[in-house]
Design a protein around this motif. Structure first.
Motif, mmCIF file in Angstrom:
data_model
loop_
_atom_site.group_PDB
_atom_site.id
_atom_site.type_symbol
_atom_site.label_atom_id
_atom_site.label_comp_id
_atom_site.label_asym_id
_atom_site.label_seq_id
_atom_site.Cartn_x
_atom_site.Cartn_y
_atom_site.Cartn_z
ATOM 1 N N GLN A 79 -23.182 6.569 0.552
ATOM 2 C CA GLN A 79 -23.188 6.450 -0.779
ATOM 3 C C GLN A 79 -22.048 7.263 -1.057
ATOM 4 O OE1 GLN A 79 -26.153 5.650 -3.702
ATOM 5 N NE2 GLN A 79 -24.523 5.546 -5.434
ATOM 6 N N TYR A 80 -22.943 8.584 -0.649
ATOM 7 C CA TYR A 80 -22.391 9.615 -1.008
ATOM 8 C C TYR A 80 -21.358 10.444 -0.130
ATOM 9 C CZ TYR A 80 -24.916 9.345 -5.364
ATOM 10 O OH TYR A 80 -25.515 9.217 -6.454
ATOM 11 N N ALA A 81 -21.664 10.242 0.716
ATOM 12 C CA ALA A 81 -21.204 10.572 2.181
ATOM 13 C C ALA A 81 -19.228 10.564 2.592
ATOM 14 C CB ALA A 81 -21.243 10.259 3.888
ATOM 15 N N GLN A 82 -18.907 11.148 2.580
ATOM 16 C CA GLN A 82 -17.114 11.009 2.836
ATOM 17 C C GLN A 82 -16.861 9.728 3.453
ATOM 18 O OE1 GLN A 82 -15.034 11.366 0.057
ATOM 19 N NE2 GLN A 82 -16.875 12.779 -0.784
ATOM 20 N N SER A 83 -15.850 9.618 3.905
ATOM 21 C CA SER A 83 -14.872 8.302 4.964
ATOM 22 C C SER A 83 -14.926 9.412 6.318
ATOM 23 C CB SER A 83 -13.992 7.781 4.512
ATOM 24 O OG SER A 83 -14.126 6.775 5.577
ATOM 25 N N GLY A 84 -15.709 8.910 6.910
ATOM 26 C CA GLY A 84 -15.314 9.576 8.787
ATOM 27 C C GLY A 84 -16.738 11.219 8.588
ATOM 28 N N GLY A 85 -17.577 11.015 8.180
ATOM 29 C CA GLY A 85 -18.646 11.674 8.136
ATOM 30 C C GLY A 85 -19.553 11.520 9.219
ATOM 31 N N TRP A 86 -20.781 12.193 8.748
ATOM 32 C CA TRP A 86 -21.779 12.117 9.799
ATOM 33 C C TRP A 86 -22.985 12.109 8.999
ATOM 34 C CZ3 TRP A 86 -25.618 16.003 9.791
ATOM 35 C CH2 TRP A 86 -26.248 15.940 10.405
ATOM 36 N N LEU A 87 -24.265 11.074 9.595
ATOM 37 C CA LEU A 87 -25.533 10.908 9.433
ATOM 38 C C LEU A 87 -26.248 11.817 10.115
ATOM 39 C CD1 LEU A 87 -28.294 9.409 8.065
ATOM 40 C CD2 LEU A 87 -27.514 7.588 9.638
ATOM 41 N N GLY A 88 -27.132 12.146 10.691
ATOM 42 C CA GLY A 88 -28.244 12.973 11.761
ATOM 43 C C GLY A 88 -29.523 12.235 11.584
ATOM 44 N N ILE A 89 -30.433 11.904 12.092
ATOM 45 C CA ILE A 89 -31.657 11.732 12.284
ATOM 46 C C ILE A 89 -32.531 12.614 12.864
ATOM 47 C CG2 ILE A 89 -33.663 9.845 11.984
ATOM 48 C CD1 ILE A 89 -32.026 8.216 11.070
ATOM 49 N N ASP A 90 -33.571 13.448 12.736
ATOM 50 C CA ASP A 90 -33.947 13.959 13.504
ATOM 51 C C ASP A 90 -35.685 14.549 13.323
ATOM 52 O OD1 ASP A 90 -33.942 16.898 14.903
ATOM 53 O OD2 ASP A 90 -35.408 17.580 13.884
ATOM 54 N N LEU A 91 -36.032 13.870 14.456
ATOM 55 C CA LEU A 91 -38.023 13.778 14.701
ATOM 56 C C LEU A 91 -38.150 14.505 15.241
ATOM 57 C CD1 LEU A 91 -37.236 9.985 15.671
ATOM 58 C CD2 LEU A 91 -38.141 11.143 13.641
ATOM 59 N N GLN A 92 -39.415 15.357 15.401
ATOM 60 C CA GLN A 92 -40.043 16.329 15.468
ATOM 61 C C GLN A 92 -41.921 15.957 15.377
ATOM 62 O OE1 GLN A 92 -39.281 20.685 14.683
ATOM 63 N NE2 GLN A 92 -37.720 19.467 12.628
ATOM 64 N N SER A 93 -42.802 16.737 16.056
ATOM 65 C CA SER A 93 -44.062 16.673 15.987
ATOM 66 C C SER A 93 -44.463 18.365 15.464
ATOM 67 C CB SER A 93 -45.022 16.228 17.832
ATOM 68 O OG SER A 93 -46.351 16.380 17.377
ATOM 69 N N LYS A 94 -44.331 18.398 14.266
ATOM 70 C CA LYS A 94 -45.322 19.663 13.364
ATOM 71 C C LYS A 94 -46.829 20.032 13.619
ATOM 72 C CE LYS A 94 -44.228 22.998 10.694
ATOM 73 N NZ LYS A 94 -42.899 23.075 9.527
ATOM 74 N N ARG A 130 -24.164 -0.293 -12.328
ATOM 75 C CA ARG A 130 -24.495 -0.626 -11.326
ATOM 76 C C ARG A 130 -23.527 -1.303 -10.122
ATOM 77 N NH1 ARG A 130 -28.153 -1.494 -9.309
ATOM 78 N NH2 ARG A 130 -28.964 -3.681 -9.142
ATOM 79 N N ALA A 131 -22.255 -1.810 -10.375
ATOM 80 C CA ALA A 131 -21.234 -1.739 -9.319
ATOM 81 C C ALA A 131 -21.150 -0.680 -8.395
ATOM 82 C CB ALA A 131 -20.280 -2.584 -10.205
ATOM 83 N N THR A 132 -21.714 0.398 -8.791
ATOM 84 C CA THR A 132 -21.273 1.156 -7.252
ATOM 85 C C THR A 132 -21.907 2.482 -7.351
ATOM 86 O OG1 THR A 132 -19.958 2.885 -9.457
ATOM 87 C CG2 THR A 132 -18.699 1.384 -8.343
ATOM 88 N N GLY A 133 -23.228 2.369 -8.158
ATOM 89 C CA GLY A 133 -24.686 3.339 -7.939
ATOM 90 C C GLY A 133 -25.320 3.030 -7.353
#
Length: 172
Positions: A79-94, A130-133
């Motif tokens: 919804q909020y990232a610009q086109s051509g953006g990036w999504l990162g998911i990081d997993l770790q044990s702590k 509601r249509a866009t947000g």
């Protein structure tokens, strides 16, 4: 969907939202969620990156609720990232927890907005309809589901400038 979201929150508020905990492979679950979003991310011009830091132990959690939490966070990134953006998911044990970080390269949030985004019906851009947000319930649901499973969720600035949501869940 709005009715379903409101129902989820009201049942969680009443302490009656049931969890169906089972032993889960978090890495496999996150890969499944990313695969589900692959075509939408591609259509939005977003690159997804999964980083696994060390060995991630199996956890006792509700698979459907984890899917719901990740779906809500990825939807927010779309919804909020610009086109051509990036999504990162990081997993770790702590220590005795697993940490799931979901980051994007969108506009990001000011520090005073970090707590407000978890409030019901809160929208970053009040001009959105509601249509866009959306309904303004997604992040409230994430918080409720994380806390129900004995975890915490917070937000800070992502390394690429956007928002980074950090979920910390107990292993068991």
């Amino acid at each position: 969907r709005l009715v379903s979201d409101l129902h989820t929150l009201s049942v969680a508020d009443a302490g009656r939202l049931s969890l169906h905990r089972k032993e889960l492979d978090l890495v496999a679950l996150v890969r499944d969620v990313l695969a589900k979003y692959a075509s939408r991310l591609e259509a939005h011009g977003m690159q997804a990156e999964l980083t696994i830091q060390g060995e991630i132990p199996l956890i006792q959690a509700d698979e459907d609720r984890l899917h719901q939490m990740l779906n809500n966070l990825i939807e927010k990134a779309l919804q909020y990232a610009q086109s051509g953006g990036w999504l990162g998911i990081d997993l770790q044990s702590k220590d005795n927890d697993v940490v799931i970080s979901v980051s994007d390269a969108g506009e990001g949030l000011s520090a005073d907005m970090h707590e407000q985004v978890f409030q019901r019906f809160h929208r970053l851009d009040p001009s959105r309809n509601r249509a866009t947000g959306g309904s303004g319930l997604g992040l409230s649901i994430v918080r409720a589901l994380v806390e129900l499973q004995g975890g915490t969720v917070s937000i800070d600035k992502a390394e690429r400038g956007g928002a980074r949501f950090v979920i910390q869940l107990p292993r068991s």
